[in-house]
Motif scaffolding. Structure first.
Motif, PDB file in Angstrom:
ATOM      1  N   PHE A  34       0.860  -1.339   0.135  1.00  0.00           N
ATOM      2  CA  PHE A  34       0.039  -0.043   0.007  1.00  0.00           C
ATOM      3  C   PHE A  34       0.896   1.225   0.149  1.00  0.00           C
ATOM      4  O   PHE A  34       0.244   2.387  -0.558  1.00  0.00           O
ATOM      5  N   PHE A  42      -0.437   6.981   2.278  1.00  0.00           N
ATOM      6  CA  PHE A  42      -0.418   5.704   3.158  1.00  0.00           C
ATOM      7  C   PHE A  42       0.795   5.585   4.309  1.00  0.00           C
ATOM      8  O   PHE A  42       0.513   5.596   5.344  1.00  0.00           O
ATOM      9  N   ILE A 290      -4.336  -2.537   8.547  1.00  0.00           N
ATOM     10  CA  ILE A 290      -3.689  -2.194   7.327  1.00  0.00           C
ATOM     11  C   ILE A 290      -4.404  -2.375   6.037  1.00  0.00           C
ATOM     12  O   ILE A 290      -4.604  -1.662   5.209  1.00  0.00           O
ATOM     13  N   SER A 293      -7.532  -0.119   5.809  1.00  0.00           N
ATOM     14  CA  SER A 293      -7.281   1.283   5.634  1.00  0.00           C
ATOM     15  C   SER A 293      -6.674   1.372   4.277  1.00  0.00           C
ATOM     16  O   SER A 293      -7.019   2.261   3.641  1.00  0.00           O
ATOM     17  N   GLY A 294      -5.970   0.474   3.819  1.00  0.00           N
ATOM     18  CA  GLY A 294      -5.381   0.637   2.410  1.00  0.00           C
ATOM     19  C   GLY A 294      -6.645   0.263   1.396  1.00  0.00           C
ATOM     20  O   GLY A 294      -6.580   1.129   0.371  1.00  0.00           O
ATOM     21  N   GLN A 297      -8.790   3.596   1.189  1.00  0.00           N
ATOM     22  CA  GLN A 297      -7.973   4.628   0.472  1.00  0.00           C
ATOM     23  C   GLN A 297      -7.801   4.571  -1.087  1.00  0.00           C
ATOM     24  O   GLN A 297      -7.504   5.384  -1.982  1.00  0.00           O
TER      25      GLN A 297
END
Length: 335
Positions: A34, A42, A290, A293-294, A297
């Motif tokens: 990411f 990120f 992680i 969130s990645g 985004q």
């Protein structure tokens, strides 16, 4: 001949290394991927702080969920309890005018009591932990609706005490305070489970209740203790949620239940494969945080999050069972 003897040992060592730290490696790989795909957003400190802040409460709840899992039980009332305790914190402060430390202590005591009731239902009433905690969770949800009348709780123009909000939005040594809560809680649970007799008793109960009974371990007492610990941690998570949200939402707790169980079960496949453990749970939370969130985004739709959590839960349950069977087989294979 010597080479032939060493090769299986090397394979077993490599297998243990992958099994013990494969999930941690996955977290590092996901972060690197990411970071390469989203280099401007990120790998920034602001994003890392946001991830830690967003997933700290889930991490605390996951560590609470892990405690009964050690004994081979499950506490499905966690999400309902989280919802009740965070609105109770606000009700006591905003409506009843309690000082915030007294309100927090009352919530912790309530969580401890509910957890003990869950343990008594499982051990004394002999109700399966799924059914018992689902029933108590439904009762907790009903109590939440009763005390809030189904409406949100707003602190009003005076706001909440800075001491309460500071429990979540402050920093220590440059780190968000919620991250330190997670690390301290994980360290305490590691100490209890790995270095104290009570932890060994809990693991024996979870792996072989019959053997625990034969060696004289008071199973009922320790299972009730495990559920009480889970309830106490849930109460603490409720206080943190109140400090974070600053608005009481009677239905918010259920959103945290699935990811907390995913982390608790997935954590049993790493660090100490085959058994639930606190540091494995923290690593599992890192993978979830992680990954989600990645994905968000990258512009994923809203339904990707429950899809990710559900698929990961299935994978976690399968891997947890495989790790437990592998551990048992390795134990039988020892000379």
């Amino acid at each position: 001949m010597l080479t032939d003897d060493l090769t299986p040992r090397r394979r077993r060592s490599a297998g243990r290394l992958i099994g013990g730290y494969g999930l941690l490696a996955l977290a590092v790989i996901l972060f690197a991927v990411f970071a390469l795909v989203l280099p401007d957003t990120f790998p920034t400190m602001a994003n890392l702080t946001a991830i830690v802040s967003a997933y700290s409460i889930i991490a605390v709840l996951a560590l609470g969920a892990m405690i009964p899992v050690v004994t081979g039980n499950f506490d499905l009332s966690l999400g309902y309890g989280l919802g009740l305790w965070h609105v109770t914190t606000l009700l006591l402060i905003v409506n009843a005018g309690w000082p915030w430390p007294a309100a927090c202590l009352a919530v912790l005591a309530g969580g401890l009591a509910v957890g003990a009731v869950n343990g008594l239902l499982v051990e004394l009433a002999r109700i399966d932990s799924f059914i018992a905690t689902l029933g108590t969770g439904s009762i907790l949800y009903a109590v939440t609706g009763w005390v809030t009348h189904g409406a949100r709780i707003f602190p009003g123009s005076q706001g909440l005490p800075e001491g309460l909000t500071g429990l979540y939005d402050s920093t220590i040594l440059g780190l968000p305070t919620p991250a330190l809560y997670v690390l301290v809680l994980a360290a305490v649970l590691w100490l209890v489970l790995e270095r104290l007799p009570v932890g060994r008793y809990l693991y024996v109960i979870g792996s072989n209740p019959r053997a625990a009974e034969l060696v004289g371990i008071p199973i009922r007492r320790y299972v009730v203790l495990a559920f009480a610990g889970s309830g106490l941690v849930t109460g603490f998570a409720g206080v943190l949620l109140a400090a974070q949200q600053q608005i009481g939402n009677p239905s918010v707790g259920l959103d945290y239940l699935l990811p907390a169980f995913v982390a608790a079960l997935l954590g049993s496949t790493t660090i100490k494969p085959g058994r639930a453990n606190p540091w494995g749970t923290v690593v599992a939370i890192a993978v979830l945080a992680i990954g989600l969130s990645g994905i968000s985004q990258l512009g994923a739709d809203f339904w990707v999050t429950p899809l990710f959590n559900g698929a990961t839960l299935l994978v976690a349950v399968g891997l947890a069972g495989w790790s437990a069977r592998r551990r048992a087989h390795a134990g039988r294979s020892l000379p």
